[in-house]
Motif scaffolding. Structure first.
Motif, PDB file in Angstrom:
ATOM      1  N   ILE A 269      20.216  -1.895  20.040  1.00  0.00           N
ATOM      2  CA  ILE A 269      18.866  -1.398  20.470  1.00  0.00           C
ATOM      3  C   ILE A 269      18.181  -0.531  19.844  1.00  0.00           C
ATOM      4  CG2 ILE A 269      17.688  -0.538  22.479  1.00  0.00           C
ATOM      5  CD1 ILE A 269      20.058  -0.895  24.464  1.00  0.00           C
ATOM      6  N   ILE A 270      18.421   0.680  20.106  1.00  0.00           N
ATOM      7  CA  ILE A 270      17.872   1.900  18.162  1.00  0.00           C
ATOM      8  C   ILE A 270      17.485   1.527  17.250  1.00  0.00           C
ATOM      9  CG2 ILE A 270      18.302   4.583  17.295  1.00  0.00           C
ATOM     10  CD1 ILE A 270      20.386   5.237  20.051  1.00  0.00           C
ATOM     11  N   ALA A 271      18.657   0.611  16.749  1.00  0.00           N
ATOM     12  CA  ALA A 271      18.481  -0.314  15.279  1.00  0.00           C
ATOM     13  C   ALA A 271      16.418  -1.019  15.294  1.00  0.00           C
ATOM     14  CB  ALA A 271      19.154  -0.558  14.891  1.00  0.00           C
ATOM     15  N   HIS A 272      16.353  -1.421  16.205  1.00  0.00           N
ATOM     16  CA  HIS A 272      15.485  -2.181  16.446  1.00  0.00           C
ATOM     17  C   HIS A 272      14.263  -1.564  17.482  1.00  0.00           C
ATOM     18  CE1 HIS A 272      18.599  -5.541  15.053  1.00  0.00           C
ATOM     19  NE2 HIS A 272      17.478  -5.599  15.064  1.00  0.00           N
ATOM     20  N   ILE A 273      14.093  -0.565  17.962  1.00  0.00           N
ATOM     21  CA  ILE A 273      13.239   0.080  18.316  1.00  0.00           C
ATOM     22  C   ILE A 273      12.243   0.328  17.025  1.00  0.00           C
ATOM     23  CG2 ILE A 273      12.071   2.091  19.521  1.00  0.00           C
ATOM     24  CD1 ILE A 273      14.842   2.825  19.920  1.00  0.00           C
ATOM     25  N   GLY A 274      11.752   0.165  16.168  1.00  0.00           N
ATOM     26  CA  GLY A 274      10.711   0.123  15.337  1.00  0.00           C
ATOM     27  C   GLY A 274      10.083  -1.502  15.042  1.00  0.00           C
ATOM     28  N   LYS A 275      11.523  -2.472  14.713  1.00  0.00           N
ATOM     29  CA  LYS A 275      10.186  -2.912  15.221  1.00  0.00           C
ATOM     30  C   LYS A 275       9.706  -3.887  16.441  1.00  0.00           C
ATOM     31  CE  LYS A 275      13.355  -5.877  11.529  1.00  0.00           C
ATOM     32  NZ  LYS A 275      14.404  -6.255  11.457  1.00  0.00           N
ATOM     33  N   ALA A 276       9.809  -3.039  17.613  1.00  0.00           N
ATOM     34  CA  ALA A 276       9.609  -3.798  18.765  1.00  0.00           C
ATOM     35  C   ALA A 276       8.063  -2.499  18.611  1.00  0.00           C
ATOM     36  CB  ALA A 276      10.210  -2.888  19.878  1.00  0.00           C
ATOM     37  N   PHE A 277       7.687  -1.574  17.960  1.00  0.00           N
ATOM     38  CA  PHE A 277       6.480  -0.798  18.012  1.00  0.00           C
ATOM     39  C   PHE A 277       5.957  -1.457  16.878  1.00  0.00           C
ATOM     40  CE2 PHE A 277       8.775   3.440  19.587  1.00  0.00           C
ATOM     41  CZ  PHE A 277       8.059   3.654  20.347  1.00  0.00           C
ATOM     42  N   LEU A 278       5.933  -2.205  16.301  1.00  0.00           N
ATOM     43  CA  LEU A 278       5.172  -2.456  14.566  1.00  0.00           C
ATOM     44  C   LEU A 278       5.126  -4.247  15.918  1.00  0.00           C
ATOM     45  CD1 LEU A 278       7.686  -2.178  12.001  1.00  0.00           C
ATOM     46  CD2 LEU A 278       5.543  -1.237  12.400  1.00  0.00           C
ATOM     47  N   SER A 279       5.662  -4.932  16.446  1.00  0.00           N
ATOM     48  CA  SER A 279       5.067  -5.517  17.178  1.00  0.00           C
ATOM     49  C   SER A 279       4.181  -5.382  18.250  1.00  0.00           C
ATOM     50  CB  SER A 279       6.651  -6.680  18.177  1.00  0.00           C
ATOM     51  OG  SER A 279       6.076  -7.241  18.420  1.00  0.00           O
ATOM     52  N   LEU A 280       4.474  -4.123  18.231  1.00  0.00           N
ATOM     53  CA  LEU A 280       3.110  -4.019  19.588  1.00  0.00           C
ATOM     54  C   LEU A 280       1.692  -3.689  18.864  1.00  0.00           C
ATOM     55  CD1 LEU A 280       3.340  -3.228  22.574  1.00  0.00           C
ATOM     56  CD2 LEU A 280       3.694  -1.261  22.636  1.00  0.00           C
ATOM     57  N   GLU A 281       2.228  -2.374  18.097  1.00  0.00           N
ATOM     58  CA  GLU A 281       1.001  -2.653  17.101  1.00  0.00           C
ATOM     59  C   GLU A 281       0.398  -3.168  16.328  1.00  0.00           C
ATOM     60  OE1 GLU A 281       2.385   0.764  14.942  1.00  0.00           O
ATOM     61  OE2 GLU A 281       2.744   1.735  16.097  1.00  0.00           O
ATOM     62  N   LYS A 282       1.525  -4.339  15.889  1.00  0.00           N
ATOM     63  CA  LYS A 282       0.145  -5.511  15.316  1.00  0.00           C
ATOM     64  C   LYS A 282      -0.668  -6.534  16.543  1.00  0.00           C
ATOM     65  CE  LYS A 282       1.509 -10.287  12.764  1.00  0.00           C
ATOM     66  NZ  LYS A 282       2.606 -11.237  12.368  1.00  0.00           N
TER      67      LYS A 282
END
Length: 287
Positions: A269-282
């Motif tokens: 979960i922690i390792a993919h928080i960055g990708k979750a943010f990037l998805s949101l910002e995209k």
């Protein structure tokens, strides 16, 4: 009559704020995570790392002495304060002024920890996420609820929720009892489950992200860290809960094709928080 609102991309984009490019750690929020006991320091390690990875500028943990070396080694970015007691938290005191506190992961339910929690709730009036053993202590001593500030976020899993609100005979009964509990004590309830729901009085928000991979040890500790981080970044309690729940579920959706369901763990979960943010910002830029 309750109102049901889905927690989806469009709802989250209404409340999500991108990080200012000129910010610095001193104004990105200072969060404190309190908990841990002998054999349960990992919960604090997970919660504090998730707190940092969700954008908080500074994170301090308050733990028993036995966890000092473990946290300093596993999370070098985190600052550490220790209790006088070696194995449990017996008295919570600190001079720093965090913007938000997450309390409960790994805390244990000893008499010392109960007394420490009671004094802490009486003394410190800080935006707060209450989880795990802190909720279990409160469920045994419900008079503690008078010391809990309005709009405090609680994050019970089904068993913890049952201890707080009593047994239910159906999903509808569970929801109604949770709404009543939220209204009576002016609390925001993050009702963990499938799907997770956020309850703020009569308004119920139902999450649209996440999958069975999240049913793993430490998943709730990570969620506590994420929501505490957002609180410290000055999101309102409701918005912190909504964004935290949404991103937490989104990490599992993003990771599932590469990890599968069975091998997904809380650290993923922690390792993919960055990708979750990037998805949101995209998606925010597209809209």
């Amino acid at each position: 009559m309750s109102i049901l609102i889905p927690i989806n991309h469009s709802e989250i984009l209404k409340i999500y704020k991108e990080t200012d490019q000129f910010t610095h750690k001193g104004i990105q929020g200072h969060a404190m995570i309190i908990g841990g006991s002998y054999g349960k320091i990992g919960s604090i390690s997970l919660a504090s790392k998730a707190c940092l990875k969700t954008g908080c500028g500074l994170v301090t943990v308050f733990i028993p002495k036995c966890g000092y070396t473990s946290i300093q080694t596993s999370n070098p970015e985190v600052m550490v304060l220790t209790d006088e007691d070696e194995e449990v938290i017996s008295e919570i005191h600190f001079e720093i002024k965090p913007q938000a506190v997450g309390i409960g992961p790994g805390l244990g339910q000893s008499d010392k920890s109960h007394n420490a929690l009671q004094l802490f709730l009486k003394t410190y009036k800080i935006p707060m996420v209450i989880d795990a053993d802190a909720l279990n202590i409160i469920s045994k001593f419900k008079k503690l609820l008078i010391h809990v500030e309005p709009k405090t976020i609680i994050t019970p899993h089904p068993k913890e929720l049952q201890l707080l609100i009593g047994s239910w005979i159906s999903e509808k009964d569970k929801l109604n009892k949770s709404i009543s509990f939220s209204k009576e004590h002016q609390l925001i309830i993050v009702m963990k489950g499938s799907p997770s729901r956020v309850i703020d009085g009569e308004t119920v928000y139902e999450n649209t992200t996440g999958n069975a991979a999240l049913a793993t040890a430490g998943s709730g500790d990570v969620l506590t860290g994420m929501i505490t981080s957002l609180l410290a970044q000055l999101y309102s309690p409701l918005h912190a809960a909504l964004i935290g729940v949404y991103l937490h579920g989104l990490t599992a959706d993003i990771a599932l094709p590469e990890t599968g369901c069975q091998s997904f763990i809380a650290s993923d979960i922690i390792a993919h928080i960055g990708k979750a943010f990037l998805s949101l910002e995209k998606e925010q830029k597209i809209n």
